[in-house]
Design a protein around this motif. Structure first.
Motif, PDB file in Angstrom:
ATOM      1  N   ARG A  52      48.314  42.777  35.300  1.00  0.00           N
ATOM      2  CA  ARG A  52      47.516  41.656  35.802  1.00  0.00           C
ATOM      3  C   ARG A  52      46.043  42.043  35.784  1.00  0.00           C
ATOM      4  O   ARG A  52      45.708  43.230  35.826  1.00  0.00           O
ATOM      5  CB  ARG A  52      47.937  41.305  37.241  1.00  0.00           C
ATOM      6  N   VAL A  53      45.189  41.034  35.737  1.00  0.00           N
ATOM      7  CA  VAL A  53      43.755  41.283  35.883  1.00  0.00           C
ATOM      8  C   VAL A  53      43.540  41.998  37.214  1.00  0.00           C
ATOM      9  O   VAL A  53      44.175  41.669  38.228  1.00  0.00           O
ATOM     10  CB  VAL A  53      42.963  39.963  35.853  1.00  0.00           C
ATOM     11  N   THR A  54      42.633  42.971  37.215  1.00  0.00           N
ATOM     12  CA  THR A  54      42.388  43.776  38.415  1.00  0.00           C
ATOM     13  C   THR A  54      40.929  43.685  38.817  1.00  0.00           C
ATOM     14  O   THR A  54      40.034  43.744  37.971  1.00  0.00           O
ATOM     15  CB  THR A  54      42.763  45.246  38.160  1.00  0.00           C
ATOM     16  N   LEU A  55      40.682  43.525  40.116  1.00  0.00           N
ATOM     17  CA  LEU A  55      39.341  43.575  40.672  1.00  0.00           C
ATOM     18  C   LEU A  55      39.274  44.761  41.629  1.00  0.00           C
ATOM     19  O   LEU A  55      40.201  44.979  42.412  1.00  0.00           O
ATOM     20  CB  LEU A  55      38.992  42.283  41.420  1.00  0.00           C
ATOM     21  N   ILE A  56      38.178  45.522  41.553  1.00  0.00           N
ATOM     22  CA  ILE A  56      37.982  46.660  42.461  1.00  0.00           C
ATOM     23  C   ILE A  56      36.687  46.436  43.229  1.00  0.00           C
ATOM     24  O   ILE A  56      35.634  46.205  42.625  1.00  0.00           O
ATOM     25  CB  ILE A  56      37.911  47.997  41.703  1.00  0.00           C
ATOM     26  N   ILE A  57      36.765  46.499  44.544  1.00  0.00           N
ATOM     27  CA  ILE A  57      35.608  46.255  45.401  1.00  0.00           C
ATOM     28  C   ILE A  57      35.626  47.268  46.546  1.00  0.00           C
ATOM     29  O   ILE A  57      36.684  47.811  46.874  1.00  0.00           O
ATOM     30  CB  ILE A  57      35.632  44.802  45.945  1.00  0.00           C
ATOM     31  N   GLY A  58      34.485  47.538  47.119  1.00  0.00           N
ATOM     32  CA  GLY A  58      34.415  48.411  48.276  1.00  0.00           C
ATOM     33  C   GLY A  58      34.378  47.615  49.566  1.00  0.00           C
ATOM     34  O   GLY A  58      34.102  46.416  49.553  1.00  0.00           O
ATOM     35  N   SER A  59      34.651  48.258  50.655  1.00  0.00           N
ATOM     36  CA  SER A  59      34.545  47.622  51.963  1.00  0.00           C
ATOM     37  C   SER A  59      33.261  48.088  52.644  1.00  0.00           C
ATOM     38  O   SER A  59      32.699  49.126  52.290  1.00  0.00           O
ATOM     39  CB  SER A  59      35.761  47.955  52.828  1.00  0.00           C
ATOM     40  N   GLY A  60      32.782  47.297  53.603  1.00  0.00           N
ATOM     41  CA  GLY A  60      31.601  47.691  54.368  1.00  0.00           C
ATOM     42  C   GLY A  60      30.288  47.587  53.625  1.00  0.00           C
ATOM     43  O   GLY A  60      29.324  48.277  53.969  1.00  0.00           O
ATOM     44  N   GLY A  61      30.226  46.764  52.574  1.00  0.00           N
ATOM     45  CA  GLY A  61      28.972  46.566  51.870  1.00  0.00           C
ATOM     46  C   GLY A  61      28.596  47.677  50.910  1.00  0.00           C
ATOM     47  O   GLY A  61      27.452  47.738  50.445  1.00  0.00           O
ATOM     48  N   THR A  62      29.534  48.543  50.568  1.00  0.00           N
ATOM     49  CA  THR A  62      29.294  49.634  49.618  1.00  0.00           C
ATOM     50  C   THR A  62      30.480  49.733  48.673  1.00  0.00           C
ATOM     51  O   THR A  62      31.630  49.620  49.102  1.00  0.00           O
ATOM     52  CB  THR A  62      29.114  50.977  50.349  1.00  0.00           C
ATOM     53  N   PHE A  63      30.192  49.958  47.399  1.00  0.00           N
ATOM     54  CA  PHE A  63      31.279  50.164  46.437  1.00  0.00           C
ATOM     55  C   PHE A  63      31.872  51.554  46.666  1.00  0.00           C
ATOM     56  O   PHE A  63      32.966  51.677  47.218  1.00  0.00           O
ATOM     57  CB  PHE A  63      30.769  50.007  45.009  1.00  0.00           C
ATOM     58  N   ALA A  64      31.159  52.585  46.260  1.00  0.00           N
ATOM     59  CA  ALA A  64      31.592  53.960  46.539  1.00  0.00           C
ATOM     60  C   ALA A  64      30.392  54.873  46.343  1.00  0.00           C
ATOM     61  O   ALA A  64      29.782  54.884  45.270  1.00  0.00           O
ATOM     62  CB  ALA A  64      32.733  54.384  45.618  1.00  0.00           C
ATOM     63  N   ALA A  65      30.066  55.634  47.388  1.00  0.00           N
ATOM     64  CA  ALA A  65      28.872  56.479  47.357  1.00  0.00           C
ATOM     65  C   ALA A  65      29.080  57.771  46.584  1.00  0.00           C
ATOM     66  O   ALA A  65      28.178  58.591  46.500  1.00  0.00           O
ATOM     67  CB  ALA A  65      28.418  56.790  48.785  1.00  0.00           C
ATOM     68  N   GLY A  66      30.268  57.965  46.025  1.00  0.00           N
ATOM     69  CA  GLY A  66      30.522  59.153  45.223  1.00  0.00           C
ATOM     70  C   GLY A  66      31.837  59.799  45.590  1.00  0.00           C
ATOM     71  O   GLY A  66      32.639  59.236  46.344  1.00  0.00           O
TER      72      GLY A  66
END
Length: 252
Positions: A52-66
């Motif tokens: 299926r199509v996949t969406l990746i998002i971060g929580s708390g207003g940040t994607f990923a800081a590293g």
């Protein structure tokens, strides 16, 4: 009294035609640790079984800081050779259906490399994208050192990888690293709009097109011809082309 269950590092939200993966360590700006990697592998197994199509998002207003620096500091030669992060990002890149990264806040280091591994990137003006690894005595070894050049070209990639440049959302859009720039409150909706457009296509045609797109140059045109041969025999091709011809006839 039982101890509370640990918070999962990744939340999975399933729909019939798509899956949203939400990085869920907001207290550390969604830093990618071993538990996140393990959870992403489990999600990939699901998406390989049921593409299926996949969406990746971060929580708390940040994607990923590293990557998680505390864990990274303890890794040694055998850990690097195991390709902990490069392995999961390569698996995400190979998923059968397209993957959309939704970027806000920080997308640095491993977070940026996760975004590079996706097929599409939508972001906000406040996003910060870059690879500060050399400042920590390491390199962007999970795909950044070569994927970024393919995405933005050698001069800008070297500025990011070797001189520590961090792109704003607008700079990333101008460099075509982002497909679209939206307001933070519109980010998730924008991802679903793109997913809607993908889902409107014939799923098998999308899968085979993605495979052909990423195939080595020397595999063409054979892979294109074989993929087309498969699609020519599908009922969906017959139905969609018949519907197209009927609509055109009605317009005359």
């Amino acid at each position: 009294m039982s101890a509370p269950l640990p918070t999962p590092p990744l939340l999975i939200e399933e729909q019939d035609d798509r899956v949203l993966l939400r990085l869920n360590r907001p207290e550390v700006r969604n830093a990618i640790d071993q538990s996140t990697v393990d959870a992403l592998h489990e999600a990939c197994a699901l998406l390989e079984r049921e593409p299926r199509v996949t969406l990746i998002i971060g929580s708390g207003g940040t994607f990923a800081a590293g990557a998680d620096i505390a864990q990274l500091r303890e890794r040694r030669l055998t850990d690097a050779l195991a390709g902990i992060n490069s392995g999961i990002f390569a698996r995400i890149h190979r998923l059968p259906m397209p993957v959309i990264a939704l970027l806000d806040g920080y997308a640095l280091g491993g977070g940026a490399e996760l975004a590079y591994a996706c097929d599409f990137r939508i972001g906000t003006a406040s996003v910060k994208i870059g690879n500060p690894e050399p400042g920590l005595g390491i390199l962007a070894a999970a795909g950044g050192a070569w994927r970024l050049r393919e995405l933005v070209g050698e001069p800008l990639a070297k500025e990011i990888l070797l001189a520590g440049r961090v792109l704003s959302g607008r700079e990333a859009r101008d460099a075509h690293l982002l497909n679209e720039l939206v307001e933070p409150e519109e980010l998730e909706a924008a991802g679903h709009r793109l997913a809607d457009r993908i889902a409107a296509q014939a799923p098998l045609a999308v899968r085979l097109t993605k495979s052909a797109f990423h195939a080595p140059r020397e595999a063409h045109p054979l892979i294109d011809n074989v993929a087309q041969a498969v699609l020519f025999e599908t009922q969906e091709k017959q139905d969609r082309m018949t519907a197209f011809l009927e609509r055109r006839k009605e317009k005359r």
